[in-house]
Write an enzyme that holds these catalytic residues in place. Structure first.
Site, mmCIF file in Angstrom:
data_model
loop_
_atom_site.group_PDB
_atom_site.id
_atom_site.type_symbol
_atom_site.label_atom_id
_atom_site.label_comp_id
_atom_site.label_asym_id
_atom_site.label_seq_id
_atom_site.Cartn_x
_atom_site.Cartn_y
_atom_site.Cartn_z
ATOM 1 N N GLU A 26 0.821 -1.219 0.000
ATOM 2 C CA GLU A 26 0.000 0.000 0.000
ATOM 3 C C GLU A 26 0.855 1.268 0.000
ATOM 4 O O GLU A 26 0.328 2.356 0.177
ATOM 5 C CB GLU A 26 -0.959 0.004 1.187
ATOM 6 C CG GLU A 26 -2.181 -0.851 0.949
ATOM 7 C CD GLU A 26 -3.215 -0.744 2.042
ATOM 8 O OE1 GLU A 26 -4.352 -1.182 1.792
ATOM 9 O OE2 GLU A 26 -2.894 -0.265 3.147
ATOM 10 N N ASN A 38 -2.727 -14.213 0.232
ATOM 11 C CA ASN A 38 -3.940 -15.009 0.409
ATOM 12 C C ASN A 38 -4.194 -15.725 -0.931
ATOM 13 O O ASN A 38 -3.397 -15.613 -1.867
ATOM 14 C CB ASN A 38 -5.121 -14.138 0.877
ATOM 15 C CG ASN A 38 -5.530 -13.080 -0.136
ATOM 16 O OD1 ASN A 38 -5.199 -13.176 -1.321
ATOM 17 N ND2 ASN A 38 -6.239 -12.064 0.323
ATOM 18 N N SER A 70 -10.864 -19.372 6.662
ATOM 19 C CA SER A 70 -11.330 -20.350 7.655
ATOM 20 C C SER A 70 -10.740 -21.741 7.423
ATOM 21 O O SER A 70 -10.898 -22.635 8.261
ATOM 22 C CB SER A 70 -12.858 -20.431 7.622
ATOM 23 O OG SER A 70 -13.264 -20.864 6.342
ATOM 24 N N GLY A 77 -5.643 -10.815 7.839
ATOM 25 C CA GLY A 77 -4.359 -11.195 7.237
ATOM 26 C C GLY A 77 -3.200 -10.431 7.851
ATOM 27 O O GLY A 77 -2.100 -10.970 8.014
ATOM 28 N N ASP A 78 -3.441 -9.185 8.206
ATOM 29 C CA ASP A 78 -2.385 -8.387 8.842
ATOM 30 C C ASP A 78 -2.095 -8.911 10.250
ATOM 31 O O ASP A 78 -0.936 -8.932 10.695
ATOM 32 C CB ASP A 78 -2.800 -6.915 8.908
ATOM 33 C CG ASP A 78 -3.029 -6.317 7.536
ATOM 34 O OD1 ASP A 78 -2.319 -6.728 6.588
ATOM 35 O OD2 ASP A 78 -3.913 -5.457 7.400
HETATM 36 O O1 RIB Z 1 -5.653 -5.189 5.388
HETATM 37 C C1 RIB Z 1 -6.694 -4.411 5.910
HETATM 38 C C2 RIB Z 1 -6.479 -2.960 5.597
HETATM 39 O O2 RIB Z 1 -6.588 -2.773 4.221
HETATM 40 C C3 RIB Z 1 -7.485 -2.011 6.200
HETATM 41 O O3 RIB Z 1 -7.170 -1.611 7.508
HETATM 42 C C4 RIB Z 1 -7.522 -0.885 5.212
HETATM 43 O O4 RIB Z 1 -6.854 0.254 5.659
HETATM 44 C C5 RIB Z 1 -6.887 -1.431 3.948
HETATM 45 O O5 RIB Z 1 -5.729 -0.828 3.710
#
Ligand code: RIB
Length: 308
Positions: free
Chosen positions: A141, A185, A219, A248-249
Site C-alpha cells: 500500500e 492469500n 477459515s 491477514g495483517d
Molecule cells: O488489510 C486491511 C487494511 O486494508 C485495512 O485496515 C484498510 O486500511 C486497507 O488498507
C-alpha cells in the site's frame, strides 16, 4: 525468558471509514447501512500493531498527513506500543480506506493512498532501523520503490523479509528476489501465478521466486511451502467472524513475532491462526488485534477442523 523480537514494518497507515451493512450494494444500487465507524487501519500500521500486541518491539516506517486523521493514527499506534519516530508527517491528507463490511464479516475496500504515496525511498535512519531488526514486514500500500528499497536494505543486513503482496498486483522480479517469505492469500497467489483454485500448486509455482511461501486460506487455515519439502497445511482456529478486515495483517504480525522468537514454522502458523481467529470476532482492523495472552489462550483452544 524468550528474547523480545524487534520487528520493523514499512507500510501504510490509513484511517478506515467503515460502514456495516447486511449486504454490500451492487453497481447502481443504494442500500441502507446499520452503522458507520472511523477506525485506525492500513496494512502497514495493522501489521505493526499486531506484532506489538503479540509481544515484539516494533517500529513503523511510513507517513501520515497533516490532517486530524494523521494525529489520530499516530496516537493509536503509540497506544499499542508501536514506535512512530520514523512515521513522517507530510503536507497532504492521510491515507483513507473506504470499507463496506457485510453481515457475514466479509468486506470490500477502496484505498486512497494520500500520504502513503510519499513512502518511496529510505532515509539513513530507516535503513539503520531495518538493519537492527530481526525481521522486516512489507505490504504493497506504499509505492513499490519504497518496498523494494526496504527489502534490499534488509537483505543487505541479513534481516528476514516477509512480504504480504496486497493489494494484489504483479511484482517486480527484484522484489521477489529480496523476499524471504511471501505471504499471499488465495486471491493474491492466483494474481501472482495465474493458478486458480489450487493454493498448493500456486505455492509451488511461487517457490521458483522465493524460498518460502505461506498461503493464507481464511477459515481453512494456511498452507506452508518451502523449497525441497512437502507443503503442509495448518488448520484455522475456531471462530465466528463479525469483521474480517485486517485478519491477514494480524496473521502476518503474529507470524513474524513467533518466527523471530525462533519457533518452528508449524507452531508459528498455529499461533498466527489463533491471533487471526480472535481478531475477526471484533470490529475494525488494528482495533481488533489481540494481545499476547489472548493469542496464547486461543492457541490452546480447539481447532476448526482440517485445512483443505
Ligand atoms: O488489510 C486491511 C487494511 O486494508 C485495512 O485496515 C484498510 O486500511 C486497507 O488498507
Amino acid at each position: 525468558m524468550t528474547h523480545t523480537p524487534h520487528i520493523a514494518v514499512l507500510g501504510s497507515a490509513n484511517m478506515d471509514l467503515v460502514t456495516y451493512v447486511a449486504r454490500a450494494p451492487q453497481r447502481g444500487e443504494t442500500v441502507t447501512g446499520r452503522e458507520f465507524r472511523t477506525l485506525p487501519g492500513g496494512k502497514g500500521a495493522n501489521q505493526a500493531v499486531a506484532a506489538a500486541r503479540a509481544g515484539a518491539t516494533v517500529s513503523l516506517i511510513g507517513a501520515v498527513g497533516t490532517d486530524s486523521y494523521g494525529t489520530q493514527l499516530r496516537c493509536a499506534l503509540a497506544q499499542s506500543g508501536v514506535d512512530t519516530d520514523l512515521l513522517r508527517t507530510v503536507e497532504t491528507q492521510s491515507g483513507t480506506a473506504h470499507i463496506v463490511v457485510d453481515d457475514k464479516g466479509g468486506n470490500a475496500i477502496v484505498v486512497i493512498p494520500g500520504a502513503n504515496g510519499t513512502v518511496d525511498a529510505l532515509s539513513a535512519g530507516d535503513e539503520a532501523l531495518i538493519a537492527s531488526a530481526d525481521a522486516l514486514l512489507l505490504q504493497l500500500e506504499v509505492p513499490v520503490d519504497g518496498v523494494l528499497a526496504a527489502a534490499r536494505a534488509a537483505r543487505g543486513h541479513g534481516v528476514r523479509t516477509i512480504l504480504t503482496p496486497a493489494p494484489a498486483q504483479p511484482l517486480p522480479d527484484a522484489l521477489l528476489a529480496a523476499t524471504d517469505l511471501l505471504l499471499p492469500n488465495e486471491y493474491e497467489a492466483t494474481t501472482l501465478t495465474g493458478v486458480f483454485d489450487d493454493p498448493r500448486a500456486a505455492a509451488l509455482a511461487l517457490l521458483s521466486h522465493v524460498p518460502e511461501v505461506v498461503v493464507t486460506l481464511g477459515s481453512r487455515g494456511s498452507l506452508y511451502a518451502a523449497r525441497g519439502a512437502e507443503p503442509v497445511t495448518v488448520p484455522a482456529r475456531e471462530t465466528t467472524a463479525v469483521d474480517t478486515t485486517g485478519a491477514g495483517d494480524t496473521f502476518a504480525g503474529a507470524l513474524a513475532v513467533a518466527l523471530a522468537e525462533g519457533r518452528p514454522m508449524a507452531d508459528a502458523l498455529h499461533w498466527a491462526s489463533a491471533a487471526a481467529a480472535v481478531s475477526v470476532e471484533r470490529p475494525g482492523a488494528s482495533a481488533s488485534m489481540p494481545y499476547r495472552k489472548e493469542i496464547d489462550a486461543r492457541a490452546n483452544g480447539p481447532a476448526q477442523g482440517p485445512a483443505s
